[in-house]
Scaffold this motif. Structure first.
Motif, short mmCIF file in Angstrom:
data_model
loop_
_atom_site.label_atom_id
_atom_site.label_comp_id
_atom_site.label_asym_id
_atom_site.label_seq_id
_atom_site.Cartn_x
_atom_site.Cartn_y
_atom_site.Cartn_z
N ALA A 142 2.24 1.69 -3.40
CA ALA A 142 1.21 2.20 -4.31
C ALA A 142 1.02 3.70 -4.12
CB ALA A 142 -0.10 1.47 -4.09
N ARG A 143 1.05 4.16 -2.88
CA ARG A 143 0.93 5.59 -2.61
C ARG A 143 2.13 6.35 -3.16
NH1 ARG A 143 -1.95 6.15 3.34
NH2 ARG A 143 -3.58 4.61 2.93
N ASN A 185 3.88 5.43 -5.77
CA ASN A 185 3.70 5.46 -7.22
C ASN A 185 2.69 6.51 -7.66
OD1 ASN A 185 5.59 3.44 -7.51
ND2 ASN A 185 4.07 1.80 -7.55
N ARG A 186 1.61 6.65 -6.90
CA ARG A 186 0.62 7.69 -7.23
C ARG A 186 1.23 9.08 -7.09
NH1 ARG A 186 -2.89 4.02 -4.56
NH2 ARG A 186 -2.86 5.23 -2.63
N ALA A 187 2.04 9.28 -6.05
CA ALA A 187 2.71 10.58 -5.87
C ALA A 187 3.67 10.85 -7.02
CB ALA A 187 3.45 10.61 -4.53
N ARG A 188 4.40 9.82 -7.44
CA ARG A 188 5.32 9.98 -8.58
C ARG A 188 4.55 10.33 -9.84
NH1 ARG A 188 7.84 4.74 -9.84
NH2 ARG A 188 5.81 4.48 -10.79
N ASP A 189 3.41 9.69 -10.05
CA ASP A 189 2.60 9.98 -11.23
C ASP A 189 2.09 11.41 -11.25
OD1 ASP A 189 3.04 7.38 -12.02
OD2 ASP A 189 1.05 6.66 -11.37
N ARG A 190 1.95 12.00 -10.05
CA ARG A 190 1.51 13.40 -9.94
C ARG A 190 2.70 14.35 -9.86
NH1 ARG A 190 -1.85 10.98 -5.97
NH2 ARG A 190 -0.52 11.90 -4.39
N GLU A 220 0.83 -1.21 0.00
CA GLU A 220 0.00 0.00 0.00
C GLU A 220 0.87 1.25 0.00
OE1 GLU A 220 -3.04 2.76 -0.01
OE2 GLU A 220 -3.05 0.65 -0.58
#
Length: 74
Positions: free
Chosen positions: A37-38, A40-45, A34
């Motif tokens: 995943a968080r 990765n989401r931060a990197r995507d943003r 988890e």
């Protein structure tokens, strides 16, 4: 599964320890995934600060889940 870090993770802020504890309580054995995943989401943003924070939290969760002691024992 993440491998334990060779060196202890860097904890920039005590709130990272609280986040680690909350993730472990809520997600149990998949808490490290988890946190990853968080990250990765931060990197995507393009949020580098939060990406680094969640990667360190993931490393800390992985380290805390390991049985026994780690590092040099005196």
């Amino acid at each position: 599964m993440l491998e334990p870090a060779a060196v202890p993770p860097y904890i920039a802020d005590p709130s990272d320890l609280a986040a680690t504890q909350e993730l472990m309580a809520e997600y149990g054995p998949v808490a490290a995934e988890e946190a990853t995943a968080r990250a990765n989401r931060a990197r995507d943003r393009d949020n580098v600060v939060q990406f680094c924070r969640w990667r360190q939290v993931a490393r800390l969760v992985t380290l805390l889940e390991q049985p026994g002691a780690w590092g040099t024992i005196h």
